[in-house]
Design an enzyme around this catalytic site. Structure first.
Site, PDB file in Angstrom:
ATOM      1  CB  SER A 163      56.159 -33.894 -36.041  1.00 40.14           C
ATOM      2  OG  SER A 163      57.443 -33.461 -35.703  1.00 40.14           O
TER       3      SER A 163
ATOM      4  CE  LYS B 181      58.841 -36.115 -34.528  1.00 39.03           C
ATOM      5  NZ  LYS B 181      58.719 -34.999 -33.558  1.00 39.03           N
TER       6      LYS B 181
ATOM      7  CE1 TYR C  84      62.115 -36.941 -36.783  1.00 45.25           C
ATOM      8  CE2 TYR C  84      63.777 -35.315 -37.369  1.00 45.25           C
ATOM      9  CZ  TYR C  84      62.602 -35.648 -36.730  1.00 45.25           C
ATOM     10  OH  TYR C  84      61.901 -34.686 -36.045  1.00 45.25           O
TER      11      TYR C  84
ATOM     12  CE1 TYR D 240      56.187 -33.092 -30.977  1.00 48.49           C
ATOM     13  CE2 TYR D 240      55.168 -31.245 -32.089  1.00 48.49           C
ATOM     14  CZ  TYR D 240      55.850 -32.426 -32.127  1.00 48.49           C
ATOM     15  OH  TYR D 240      56.185 -32.954 -33.327  1.00 48.49           O
TER      16      TYR D 240
ATOM     17  CB  VAL E 228      57.413 -27.405 -37.738  1.00 49.70           C
ATOM     18  CG1 VAL E 228      57.515 -27.476 -36.226  1.00 49.70           C
ATOM     19  CG2 VAL E 228      58.413 -28.305 -38.426  1.00 49.70           C
TER      20      VAL E 228
HETATM   21  N1  GLN Z   1      61.575 -32.083 -38.947  1.00 55.22           N
HETATM   22  C1  GLN Z   1      61.184 -31.326 -37.810  1.00 55.22           C
HETATM   23  C2  GLN Z   1      62.271 -31.263 -36.765  1.00 55.22           C
HETATM   24  O1  GLN Z   1      62.913 -32.221 -36.514  1.00 55.22           O
HETATM   25  C3  GLN Z   1      59.931 -31.911 -37.229  1.00 55.22           C
HETATM   26  C4  GLN Z   1      59.452 -31.177 -36.000  1.00 55.22           C
HETATM   27  C5  GLN Z   1      57.975 -30.994 -35.939  1.00 55.22           C
HETATM   28  O2  GLN Z   1      57.250 -31.109 -36.922  1.00 55.22           O
HETATM   29  N2  GLN Z   1      57.478 -30.607 -34.770  1.00 55.22           N
HETATM   30  O3  GLN Z   1      62.522 -30.252 -36.186  1.00 55.22           O
END
Ligand code: GLN
Length: 305
Positions: A61, A64, A189, A241, A259
Protein backbone atom coordinates in the site's frame (compact mmCIF):
# COMPACT_ATOMS: atom_id res chain seq x y z
CA UNK A 1 23.51 7.94 14.93
CA UNK A 2 23.97 4.47 13.40
CA UNK A 3 24.51 3.10 16.92
CA UNK A 4 21.33 4.66 18.23
CA UNK A 5 19.40 3.23 15.27
CA UNK A 6 20.86 -0.23 15.83
CA UNK A 7 19.88 -0.11 19.52
CA UNK A 8 16.31 0.93 18.67
CA UNK A 9 16.01 -1.88 16.10
CA UNK A 10 17.33 -4.58 18.43
CA UNK A 11 15.09 -3.35 21.23
CA UNK A 12 11.99 -3.61 19.01
CA UNK A 13 12.84 -6.85 17.16
CA UNK A 14 11.53 -9.32 19.82
CA UNK A 15 8.06 -7.82 19.47
CA UNK A 16 7.57 -9.55 16.13
CA UNK A 17 6.17 -12.43 18.19
CA UNK A 18 3.10 -10.29 18.96
CA UNK A 19 2.18 -10.08 15.29
CA UNK A 20 2.00 -12.24 12.18
CA UNK A 21 3.17 -12.08 8.59
CA UNK A 22 0.30 -11.52 6.10
CA UNK A 23 -0.78 -14.77 4.47
CA UNK A 24 -3.98 -13.72 2.68
CA UNK A 25 -1.64 -13.04 -0.26
CA UNK A 26 0.06 -16.47 -0.07
CA UNK A 27 3.45 -15.33 -1.37
CA UNK A 28 3.74 -12.74 1.44
CA UNK A 29 3.69 -15.65 3.89
CA UNK A 30 7.28 -16.39 2.86
CA UNK A 31 8.58 -13.17 4.46
CA UNK A 32 10.91 -13.40 7.47
CA UNK A 33 8.82 -12.50 10.51
CA UNK A 34 11.88 -11.38 12.48
CA UNK A 35 13.39 -9.17 9.77
CA UNK A 36 13.63 -5.54 10.88
CA UNK A 37 15.44 -2.71 9.19
CA UNK A 38 15.46 1.08 9.13
CA UNK A 39 16.88 3.73 6.84
CA UNK A 40 16.84 7.51 7.12
CA UNK A 41 17.64 10.04 4.41
CA UNK A 42 17.68 13.73 5.27
CA UNK A 43 16.65 16.54 2.93
CA UNK A 44 20.37 17.35 2.69
CA UNK A 45 20.92 13.86 1.28
CA UNK A 46 22.69 12.32 4.30
CA UNK A 47 21.76 8.71 4.99
CA UNK A 48 21.81 6.33 7.96
CA UNK A 49 20.60 2.79 8.39
CA UNK A 50 20.53 -0.18 10.76
CA UNK A 51 19.28 -3.75 10.96
CA UNK A 52 18.05 -5.54 7.84
CA UNK A 53 18.24 -2.46 5.66
CA UNK A 54 18.96 -4.51 2.50
CA UNK A 55 15.99 -6.86 3.03
CA UNK A 56 13.77 -6.67 -0.10
CA UNK A 57 10.01 -6.48 0.43
CA UNK A 58 6.96 -5.58 -1.64
CA UNK A 59 5.87 -2.04 -0.94
CA UNK A 60 2.14 -2.94 -1.11
CA UNK A 61 0.00 0.00 0.00
CA UNK A 62 2.96 2.37 0.15
CA UNK A 63 2.58 2.32 -3.66
CA UNK A 64 -0.74 4.14 -3.23
CA UNK A 65 1.29 7.29 -2.54
CA UNK A 66 2.95 6.97 -5.93
CA UNK A 67 -0.21 6.43 -8.00
CA UNK A 68 -1.94 9.22 -6.06
CA UNK A 69 0.94 11.63 -6.69
CA UNK A 70 0.86 10.68 -10.37
CA UNK A 71 -2.91 11.30 -10.59
CA UNK A 72 -2.63 14.64 -8.79
CA UNK A 73 0.15 15.69 -11.15
CA UNK A 74 -1.58 14.60 -14.34
CA UNK A 75 -5.19 15.41 -13.49
CA UNK A 76 -5.17 17.94 -10.64
CA UNK A 77 -6.85 17.91 -7.23
CA UNK A 78 -10.27 18.93 -8.51
CA UNK A 79 -10.62 15.93 -10.81
CA UNK A 80 -9.28 13.41 -8.30
CA UNK A 81 -11.11 14.62 -5.19
CA UNK A 82 -14.47 15.09 -6.87
CA UNK A 83 -14.61 11.28 -7.08
CA UNK A 84 -12.59 10.13 -4.05
CA UNK A 85 -12.86 11.75 -0.60
CA UNK A 86 -10.07 13.00 1.65
CA UNK A 87 -11.30 11.93 5.06
CA UNK A 88 -10.25 9.10 7.35
CA UNK A 89 -12.44 6.06 7.85
CA UNK A 90 -12.71 3.86 10.93
CA UNK A 91 -12.98 0.75 8.73
CA UNK A 92 -10.22 -1.70 7.72
CA UNK A 93 -8.20 -0.96 4.58
CA UNK A 94 -10.10 -3.41 2.39
CA UNK A 95 -13.60 -2.69 3.68
CA UNK A 96 -16.48 -2.59 1.22
CA UNK A 97 -19.21 -1.49 3.62
CA UNK A 98 -19.23 2.28 3.25
CA UNK A 99 -19.17 2.24 -0.54
CA UNK A 100 -22.91 1.83 -0.38
CA UNK A 101 -23.58 3.81 2.78
CA UNK A 102 -21.90 7.10 1.88
CA UNK A 103 -24.38 9.44 0.19
CA UNK A 104 -22.46 9.75 -3.05
CA UNK A 105 -20.79 6.32 -3.04
CA UNK A 106 -17.34 7.85 -3.02
CA UNK A 107 -14.52 5.89 -1.41
CA UNK A 108 -13.49 7.70 1.77
CA UNK A 109 -9.89 8.46 0.78
CA UNK A 110 -7.24 7.46 -1.76
CA UNK A 111 -5.23 5.38 0.72
CA UNK A 112 -7.81 2.67 1.42
CA UNK A 113 -7.99 -0.04 -1.25
CA UNK A 114 -11.24 1.19 -2.82
CA UNK A 115 -9.94 4.76 -3.14
CA UNK A 116 -6.57 3.68 -4.49
CA UNK A 117 -8.10 1.39 -7.11
CA UNK A 118 -10.46 4.20 -8.19
CA UNK A 119 -7.56 6.68 -8.48
CA UNK A 120 -5.64 4.21 -10.66
CA UNK A 121 -8.67 3.96 -12.95
CA UNK A 122 -8.62 7.75 -13.46
CA UNK A 123 -5.03 7.74 -14.75
CA UNK A 124 -5.01 8.75 -18.42
CA UNK A 125 -3.49 5.58 -19.90
CA UNK A 126 -5.30 3.14 -22.11
CA UNK A 127 -4.07 -0.07 -20.57
CA UNK A 128 -2.26 -1.60 -17.64
CA UNK A 129 1.15 -1.88 -19.30
CA UNK A 130 1.37 1.88 -19.93
CA UNK A 131 -0.24 2.76 -16.58
CA UNK A 132 2.09 0.47 -14.65
CA UNK A 133 5.16 1.81 -16.39
CA UNK A 134 4.12 5.40 -15.54
CA UNK A 135 3.75 4.44 -11.86
CA UNK A 136 7.03 2.51 -11.89
CA UNK A 137 8.79 5.40 -13.60
CA UNK A 138 7.63 7.81 -10.88
CA UNK A 139 8.61 5.33 -8.15
CA UNK A 140 12.08 5.09 -9.72
CA UNK A 141 12.47 8.87 -9.74
CA UNK A 142 11.23 9.19 -6.16
CA UNK A 143 13.69 6.55 -4.93
CA UNK A 144 16.46 7.27 -7.40
CA UNK A 145 16.62 3.51 -8.03
CA UNK A 146 16.28 2.79 -11.75
CA UNK A 147 16.33 -0.95 -11.13
CA UNK A 148 13.13 -0.89 -9.07
CA UNK A 149 10.84 -3.65 -10.44
CA UNK A 150 7.73 -5.71 -9.82
CA UNK A 151 8.19 -9.03 -7.98
CA UNK A 152 6.32 -11.32 -10.39
CA UNK A 153 5.66 -14.08 -7.85
CA UNK A 154 3.97 -11.66 -5.43
CA UNK A 155 2.02 -10.04 -8.27
CA UNK A 156 0.71 -13.41 -9.50
CA UNK A 157 -0.07 -14.51 -5.96
CA UNK A 158 -2.25 -11.45 -5.32
CA UNK A 159 -3.85 -11.53 -8.76
CA UNK A 160 -5.03 -15.11 -8.29
CA UNK A 161 -6.38 -14.62 -4.77
CA UNK A 162 -7.77 -11.09 -4.68
CA UNK A 163 -11.51 -11.64 -4.63
CA UNK A 164 -11.95 -8.80 -2.15
CA UNK A 165 -10.30 -6.19 -4.36
CA UNK A 166 -12.23 -7.53 -7.36
CA UNK A 167 -15.45 -7.11 -5.40
CA UNK A 168 -14.53 -3.52 -4.48
CA UNK A 169 -13.66 -2.67 -8.07
CA UNK A 170 -16.73 -4.22 -9.70
CA UNK A 171 -18.94 -2.55 -7.10
CA UNK A 172 -17.37 0.82 -7.87
CA UNK A 173 -17.90 0.34 -11.58
CA UNK A 174 -21.57 -0.36 -10.91
CA UNK A 175 -21.81 3.03 -9.20
CA UNK A 176 -19.77 4.80 -11.93
CA UNK A 177 -16.86 5.67 -9.63
CA UNK A 178 -14.40 3.47 -11.45
CA UNK A 179 -13.57 4.07 -15.13
CA UNK A 180 -12.71 1.40 -17.68
CA UNK A 181 -11.94 -2.29 -17.63
CA UNK A 182 -11.94 -3.64 -14.07
CA UNK A 183 -9.41 -6.45 -14.61
CA UNK A 184 -7.06 -4.10 -16.43
CA UNK A 185 -7.23 -1.50 -13.63
CA UNK A 186 -6.68 -4.20 -11.01
CA UNK A 187 -3.69 -5.47 -12.97
CA UNK A 188 -1.96 -2.12 -12.38
CA UNK A 189 -2.98 -2.16 -8.72
CA UNK A 190 -1.55 -5.66 -8.16
CA UNK A 191 1.65 -4.82 -10.02
CA UNK A 192 2.32 -1.57 -8.17
CA UNK A 193 1.66 -3.27 -4.81
CA UNK A 194 4.28 -5.87 -5.81
CA UNK A 195 7.07 -3.37 -6.50
CA UNK A 196 10.02 -4.65 -4.51
CA UNK A 197 12.26 -2.24 -2.62
CA UNK A 198 14.46 -1.91 0.45
CA UNK A 199 14.11 0.61 3.26
CA UNK A 200 17.10 2.44 1.74
CA UNK A 201 15.08 3.00 -1.46
CA UNK A 202 11.97 4.11 0.38
CA UNK A 203 13.82 6.48 2.70
CA UNK A 204 14.88 8.45 -0.39
CA UNK A 205 11.25 8.54 -1.52
CA UNK A 206 10.35 9.87 1.93
CA UNK A 207 13.10 12.48 1.79
CA UNK A 208 11.79 13.62 -1.60
CA UNK A 209 8.29 14.04 -0.12
CA UNK A 210 9.83 15.81 2.91
CA UNK A 211 11.78 18.17 0.67
CA UNK A 212 8.72 19.30 -1.30
CA UNK A 213 9.40 17.16 -4.36
CA UNK A 214 13.14 17.49 -5.02
CA UNK A 215 14.99 14.18 -4.66
CA UNK A 216 17.89 15.19 -2.39
CA UNK A 217 20.15 12.46 -3.76
CA UNK A 218 19.63 12.93 -7.51
CA UNK A 219 18.83 16.65 -7.25
CA UNK A 220 15.90 16.17 -9.64
CA UNK A 221 12.52 17.86 -9.12
CA UNK A 222 10.12 14.91 -9.21
CA UNK A 223 6.87 16.37 -7.81
CA UNK A 224 5.47 19.83 -7.12
CA UNK A 225 5.55 21.02 -3.53
CA UNK A 226 1.75 21.25 -3.58
CA UNK A 227 1.37 17.58 -4.54
CA UNK A 228 3.79 16.63 -1.73
CA UNK A 229 1.77 18.67 0.75
CA UNK A 230 -1.48 16.94 -0.21
CA UNK A 231 0.16 13.50 -0.06
CA UNK A 232 1.71 14.23 3.38
CA UNK A 233 -1.63 15.48 4.73
CA UNK A 234 -3.38 12.29 3.63
CA UNK A 235 -0.58 10.19 5.14
CA UNK A 236 -1.06 11.99 8.47
CA UNK A 237 -4.82 11.45 8.52
CA UNK A 238 -5.33 8.16 6.66
CA UNK A 239 -1.94 6.50 6.08
CA UNK A 240 -2.16 3.91 8.86
CA UNK A 241 -5.84 3.11 8.12
CA UNK A 242 -7.99 2.60 11.19
CA UNK A 243 -4.77 2.86 13.22
CA UNK A 244 -4.05 6.41 12.00
CA UNK A 245 -5.28 8.20 15.14
CA UNK A 246 -3.38 5.93 17.50
CA UNK A 247 -0.24 6.26 15.36
CA UNK A 248 -0.57 10.06 15.36
CA UNK A 249 -0.62 10.01 19.16
CA UNK A 250 2.24 7.51 19.53
CA UNK A 251 4.53 8.79 16.77
CA UNK A 252 3.17 12.10 15.47
CA UNK A 253 4.63 11.89 11.94
CA UNK A 254 2.81 11.44 8.58
CA UNK A 255 3.28 7.80 7.51
CA UNK A 256 2.02 5.11 5.17
CA UNK A 257 2.08 1.38 5.86
CA UNK A 258 1.89 -1.69 3.63
CA UNK A 259 1.10 -5.34 4.38
CA UNK A 260 4.60 -6.30 3.19
CA UNK A 261 5.70 -4.85 6.54
CA UNK A 262 6.97 -1.50 5.31
CA UNK A 263 6.17 1.90 6.78
CA UNK A 264 7.28 5.11 5.10
CA UNK A 265 7.35 8.15 7.41
CA UNK A 266 7.95 11.73 6.31
CA UNK A 267 9.15 14.51 8.60
CA UNK A 268 8.43 17.66 6.58
CA UNK A 269 11.52 19.70 5.66
CA UNK A 270 13.73 17.26 7.59
CA UNK A 271 13.86 13.61 6.49
CA UNK A 272 12.32 10.44 5.14
CA UNK A 273 12.35 7.35 7.35
CA UNK A 274 11.55 3.84 6.13
CA UNK A 275 11.20 0.76 8.28
CA UNK A 276 10.33 -2.82 7.42
CA UNK A 277 9.26 -5.61 9.76
CA UNK A 278 6.85 -8.11 8.15
CA UNK A 279 5.03 -9.13 11.35
CA UNK A 280 1.76 -7.15 11.34
CA UNK A 281 -0.84 -6.19 13.90
CA UNK A 282 -4.56 -6.83 13.36
CA UNK A 283 -4.89 -3.63 11.32
CA UNK A 284 -2.15 -4.64 8.87
CA UNK A 285 0.56 -2.34 10.25
CA UNK A 286 4.09 -3.52 11.10
CA UNK A 287 4.32 -4.14 14.87
CA UNK A 288 8.08 -3.64 15.15
CA UNK A 289 8.06 -0.86 12.55
CA UNK A 290 5.65 1.20 14.65
CA UNK A 291 7.71 0.55 17.76
CA UNK A 292 10.91 1.70 16.02
CA UNK A 293 9.22 4.87 14.76
CA UNK A 294 7.80 5.65 18.19
CA UNK A 295 11.19 5.39 19.87
CA UNK A 296 12.96 7.29 17.12
CA UNK A 297 10.38 10.07 17.18
CA UNK A 298 10.90 10.44 20.92
CA UNK A 299 14.72 10.27 20.77
CA UNK A 300 15.08 12.72 17.89
CA UNK A 301 12.11 14.97 18.69
CA UNK A 302 10.58 14.36 15.28
CA UNK A 303 6.92 14.79 16.20
CA UNK A 304 5.08 17.27 13.97
CA UNK A 305 1.49 16.41 14.88
N1 GLN B 1 -2.09 -5.41 -2.03
C1 GLN B 1 -2.68 -5.30 -0.74
C2 GLN B 1 -4.18 -5.51 -0.79
O1 GLN B 1 -4.82 -5.04 -1.66
C3 GLN B 1 -2.36 -3.96 -0.16
C4 GLN B 1 -2.97 -3.75 1.21
C5 GLN B 1 -2.06 -3.07 2.18
O2 GLN B 1 -0.85 -2.99 2.02
N2 GLN B 1 -2.63 -2.61 3.29
O3 GLN B 1 -4.74 -6.16 0.04
Amino acid sequence: MDEMLAAIVENARPRHGNGAVATYIPELGKARADALGIAIVTVEGDSYDAGDSDYPFSIQSISKLVSLALALTELGEEQVFSRVGVDPTPDPFNSIMRLEMDRINRPYNPLVNAGAIAVISFLPYRESAARTSAVLDLARKLTGNNALAVNEAIYLSERTTSDRNRALAYFMRSTSILDGDVEDVLDTYFRQCSIEATVKDLAIMGATLAAGGINPVSGERVLSSRVCRVVRALMATCGMYDGSGEFAIRVGIPAKSGVGGGILAVVPRRMGIAVCGPALDAKGNSICGMQVLEELSREMRLRVL
